[in-house]
Every structure is written in structure tokens, then in C-alpha cells.
Design an enzyme around this catalytic site. Structure first.
Site, PDB file in Angstrom:
ATOM      1  CD  GLU A 173       2.857   2.943   7.949  1.00 46.40           C
ATOM      2  OE1 GLU A 173       3.292   1.294   8.224  1.00 46.40           O
ATOM      3  OE2 GLU A 173       2.689   3.032   6.355  1.00 46.40           O
ATOM      4  CG  HIS A 205       8.303  19.309  23.634  1.00 51.30           C
ATOM      5  ND1 HIS A 205       9.843  18.333  23.598  1.00 51.30           N
ATOM      6  CD2 HIS A 205       7.389  18.753  24.637  1.00 51.30           C
ATOM      7  CE1 HIS A 205      10.349  17.559  24.487  1.00 51.30           C
ATOM      8  NE2 HIS A 205       8.768  17.829  25.251  1.00 51.30           N
ATOM      9  CG  HIS A 243       4.828  18.381  29.435  1.00 45.03           C
ATOM     10  ND1 HIS A 243       4.885  19.243  28.009  1.00 45.03           N
ATOM     11  CD2 HIS A 243       5.905  17.489  28.827  1.00 45.03           C
ATOM     12  CE1 HIS A 243       5.534  18.904  27.250  1.00 45.03           C
ATOM     13  NE2 HIS A 243       6.155  17.854  27.198  1.00 45.03           N
ATOM     14  CD  GLU A 247       5.880  15.038  24.795  1.00 40.49           C
ATOM     15  OE1 GLU A 247       6.210  13.817  25.489  1.00 40.49           O
ATOM     16  OE2 GLU A 247       6.270  16.311  25.365  1.00 40.49           O
ATOM     17  CG  HIS A 265       0.099  -0.100   2.570  1.00 37.17           C
ATOM     18  ND1 HIS A 265       0.438  -1.203   3.342  1.00 37.17           N
ATOM     19  CD2 HIS A 265       0.045   0.958   3.126  1.00 37.17           C
ATOM     20  CE1 HIS A 265       1.128  -0.766   4.730  1.00 37.17           C
ATOM     21  NE2 HIS A 265       0.719   0.184   4.844  1.00 37.17           N
ATOM     22  CG  HIS A 278       4.961   2.050   2.926  1.00 44.02           C
ATOM     23  ND1 HIS A 278       4.712   2.522   2.544  1.00 44.02           N
ATOM     24  CD2 HIS A 278       4.254   0.671   4.102  1.00 44.02           C
ATOM     25  CE1 HIS A 278       3.407   2.818   3.229  1.00 44.02           C
ATOM     26  NE2 HIS A 278       3.521   1.849   3.819  1.00 44.02           N
ATOM     27  CD  GLU A 311       9.976  12.821  25.300  1.00 41.08           C
ATOM     28  OE1 GLU A 311      10.044  13.441  26.371  1.00 41.08           O
ATOM     29  OE2 GLU A 311      10.150  13.546  24.517  1.00 41.08           O
ATOM     30  CG  HIS A 321      -0.381   6.026   4.197  1.00 42.39           C
ATOM     31  ND1 HIS A 321      -1.264   4.845   4.726  1.00 42.39           N
ATOM     32  CD2 HIS A 321       1.004   4.440   4.822  1.00 42.39           C
ATOM     33  CE1 HIS A 321      -1.082   3.795   5.484  1.00 42.39           C
ATOM     34  NE2 HIS A 321       0.076   3.711   5.401  1.00 42.39           N
ATOM     35  CG  HIS A 368      10.265  19.320  28.983  1.00 48.27           C
ATOM     36  ND1 HIS A 368       9.689  18.516  30.280  1.00 48.27           N
ATOM     37  CD2 HIS A 368       9.800  19.287  28.050  1.00 48.27           C
ATOM     38  CE1 HIS A 368       9.441  16.996  29.363  1.00 48.27           C
ATOM     39  NE2 HIS A 368       9.309  17.718  28.417  1.00 48.27           N
TER      40      HIS A 368
END
Length: 425
Positions: free
Chosen positions: A122, A319, A363, A324, A116, A161, A378, A118, A317
């Protein structure tokens, strides 16, 4: 009101969660201070015990209405096939996750995730068994690689893939750089000027394109011409049944081609041995980072694999690059998310949970177990992993300014470390 730790452990064991005494009555909205009362109506005791931060363990610092930022794969509908199963977490499950959708894909030995592609990228992380990955680029380069636990693949948007299970049982965490992964796209007919007519006559299509389905919907004489074969019903058994996983035997064939194999910076696969565990200054665990710096093809998903020792804290911290998205692999965690405007909420996580922290939201994550490591991933819709440490920011700001900003004695700021601690024991 005091309740013994034996009671805490007993009721937590019923739910299969780590025991942590927050005071009050475990599994009931009764806090240590005496606030609250028992549930008298219908409730789910196991969920109550797994989420103490919603009831007896709710911190007094939680303020306001913060949307749900947690989902469990155990709540997802499982699509079962001969050869394995798939269950997803998409935006309809976790509306706050705009950047990333996730899935668990399980393959038995020989099971194949159908060929398939996309219209999104992925990313995959092997955490059980091993798989063979197969892929081909638009330039005719190809890749066949065996991935074992900890290894990662990344297929860019539109890359052809597939992959196959090698061991008796194999499982992969899959992520896509589109939170609304299952959304329907539209191809608008150009001959309607009215938008309502366009919408009512649009052709819808989804994110995943499968080879078998395409072939089943193509005239056989066209297939014969395309593949230079006879028209003798070769594709009569090719079905448009949307089987995402099929049963087969483990491949023993090799492939060669004139344009060669994908290697080096073009490789779609990454072996975790090439990302050594970083022993962080704070001493509370390790981090492994896999992003475009060491896996160049992975331009839209960056990853950190984090291991926290019992009681350790992933420091406060945020991001700067993206939301996240989290997958909790083992252990039990607690996290408070600050979303500005004085709003914050604490969540409890356990193995199999996913979560999302909004873009730039402050967070921390704490391992609440006394004897088990916390392991989680993460993920960011970004080309690199990046975070800003609150402690480091304060330490590298003129100390009188920092002390005045948060109204603490200046010697508190003087003691802060100037290097990022990441994880604190």
C-alpha cells in the site's frame, strides 16, 4: 461552420470545465469541418462537454478501437462511516489497469483507518489535512509519524499499519500494487483431485485483513491465553462489522519498544521536502520524483509528481518498466495514447480522474488551460521512475537515419535538443 469563443466558454462553464475552442459545436458531435450532426437522443451534456476529444474535438489522428483508459472517482461508490469515507478505482472500473488500483480515503479529526494489513503493498499520498501514521514490522520495529500535504507512505506487503486524521478534514490518495485489488483469493483443499471439486470447496479470502474482524472470529478463551488476560468478556464489544474507518479522538500516546523505531532506509514514510522540485530543461513546469532511489522501502511503487504550466506539454515519451497509472489532482488535461498497430486515442482529464497508459505505450499530456496549472501524479509498479523521450531518441540517432525514418528534412532533426526536456512550454 464557425462558432464564437463566447459560446464555447458559456457551455463549458455549465459543465464546470476549462474552455478550449476545438471548433465545431461544443458538447455536440459536430466538427469544425462540418462533419457530424447533433445528438437527437438521450445524452449527458456535462460528460459531453468534459470529453470533447470524443466528439467535436476529436483529432483526425485518432484511429481504431482503443479501450477506455480513464475513470473518475466521482463514478465510484463511496463507502461512508462515522469518521470518514472511502471510494476506490479497481480493475472492474478500469479494466486496462492491471498493475495498480487506487482509492481516496477521507478522515475527519480523530477518524482512524482501522488497524489492518494487506497481501499487497500500500502506497499513500497526503493532499489535504494531515495524518498520524502507525506501523509495526515483523521484527517489532515501529513507526509513528505525522504526514502533511505532499508527504508519502509505503507499507510493504503484510506490514501492520493504520493512520488517523489530525485536522478537521484529511484526505489521502491510496494506491496498491495490484490492479485487481478486491479480487477473491482461494485456499484449495488438498484432498480433492478434481479441479471442479477444488473450486467448489475452496475457501475464499480477500486482500485486506482487519484486526477487529480477526479478534471477533477467535474464541475468547484463546484470546485470553494469547494476551494473558482474564476471560471476563473483555472482547465482547469487538465486532466483526468490517468498519474500515472508526471515530475516535486524536492520539496523544507515545510508544517505545526494545527493537527501536523505523528510521533511515527502513522508514515507511517520506517527507516531500526531501524531494526538491526539478526545474526541467523544457521550462514548462516541475517534476518531483519519489522512488526507491530516495525512498528505499518503496520497491514496488514509484511516483512522479508533475506540475505543468498553462499550455505546457509533457513531451512525447513512453515508460520501459511498467504501465503508467495517473491521478489528476487539479487542472484540465488532454492526452493521446499510441498503443501500436496504428491505433491511438485521445482522452480528456480533469481533477479527480484516474487513468492508465498501457505498458510501453507512447503518449503525451498537455495542459489545456490558459490560466491554471495542471497537477497530476504518475505511478508505476516499479522500483524507479523511467521514461524514454522521443525527441532525445531522434536527436541521439544519426541524423540522416532519423530523418529517413520519419520522412522529414534532416534540418528538423538537427534542431532537436539532445537533453531530455520532460515538459515543454
Amino acid at each position: 461552420m464557425k462558432f464564437g469563443s463566447a459560446l464555447v466558454a458559456a457551455v463549458a462553464a455549465v459543465a464546470g470545465v476549462a474552455a478550449k475552442d476545438y471548433g465545431g459545436v461544443p458538447g455536440q458531435p459536430i466538427q469544425k469541418s462540418g462533419k457530424g450532426a447533433v445528438f437527437s437522443g438521450a445524452t449527458n451534456p456535462q460528460l459531453d462537454l468534459q470529453n470533447p476529444s470524443n466528439i467535436n474535438g476529436q483529432p483526425a489522428t485518432d484511429i481504431g478501437l482503443v479501450p477506455n483508459l480513464k475513470w473518475s472517482f466521482s463514478l465510484s461508490k463511496t463507502r461512508m462511516f462515522h469518521g470518514g469515507w472511502i471510494r476506490e478505482q479497481v480493475i472492474s472500473d478500469l479494466p486496462a489497469s492491471h498493475d495498480i488500483a487506487g482509492a481516496q480515503v477521507h478522515l475527519t479529526k480523530g477518524g482512524i483507518r482501522q488497524m489492518h494489513w494487506h497481501r499487497v503493498a500500500e502506497w499513500g499520498y497526503v493532499y489535504a489535512g494531515s495524518i498520524l501514521v502507525f506501523a509495526v514490522t515483523e521484527d517489532g520495529q515501529y513507526q509513528i509519524d505525522k504526514l502533511t500535504p505532499g508527504d508519502i507512505y509505503y507499507f510493504p506487503k503484510g506490514a501492520a499499519h493504520s493512520f488517523q486524521g489530525i485536522e478537521d478534514e484529511n484526505e489521502v490518495l491510496v494506491a496498491f500494487d495490484e490492479g485487481d485489488f478486491d479480487k477473491i483469493g482461494y485456499l484449495f483443499p488438498p484432498y480433492y483431485s478434481n479441479i471442479n471439486l477444488q473450486l467448489s470447496n475452496a475457501f475464499n479470502y480477500r486482500t485486506t485483513f482487519q484486526v477487529a474482524e480477526w479478534i471477533a472470529h477467535t474464541p475468547q478463551d484463546v484470546l485470553a491465553k494469547n494476551f494473558n488476560i482474564s476471560t471476563g468478556g473483555t472482547f465482547d464489544k469487538t465486532k466483526s462489522n468490517m468498519l474500515e474507518i472508526i471515530n475516535s479522538t486524536t492520539s496523544t500516546h507515545n510508544v517505545t519498544g526494545p527493537n527501536g523505531a523505523l528510521m533511515g532506509n527502513s522508514s515507511y514514510t517520506f517527507h516531500i521536502r526531501d524531494a526538491p522540485e526539478i526545474q526541467v530543461p523544457g521550462g514548462g513546469g516541475t517534476i518531483q520524483i519519489v522512488d526507491s532511489k530516495n525512498f528505499p522501502i518503496s520497491k514496488t511503487i514509484a511516483c512522479a509528481i508533475v506540475r505543468l504550466k498553462p499550455g505546457a506539454l509533457r513531451e512525447l515519451h513512453w515508460h520501459p518498466t511498467a504501465e503508467e497509472w495517473l491521478y489528476f489532482h487539479s487542472g484540465n488535461a488532454r492526452a493521446t495514447v499510441y498503443v501500436s498497430g496504428g491505433l491511438s486515442r485521445t482522452f480528456d482529464f480533469t481533477a479527480g480522474d484516474t487513468g492508465v497508459f498501457p505498458d510501453n505505450a507512447g503518449h503525451y499530456i498537455e495542459n489545456v488551460s490558459e490560466d491554471e496549472d495542471l497537477v497530476y501524479l504518475e505511478l508505476y509498479k516499479a522500483d524507479r521512475v523511467a521514461d524514454v523521450s522521443l525527441s532525445q531518441w531522434l536527436a541521439l540517432t544519426p541524423h540522416d537515419i532519423a530523418a529517413a525514418a520519419i520522412n522529414v528534412p534532416i534540418d528538423v532533426i538537427d534542431k532537436l535538443k539532445k537533453d531530455k526536456q520532460y515538459i515543454i512550454q
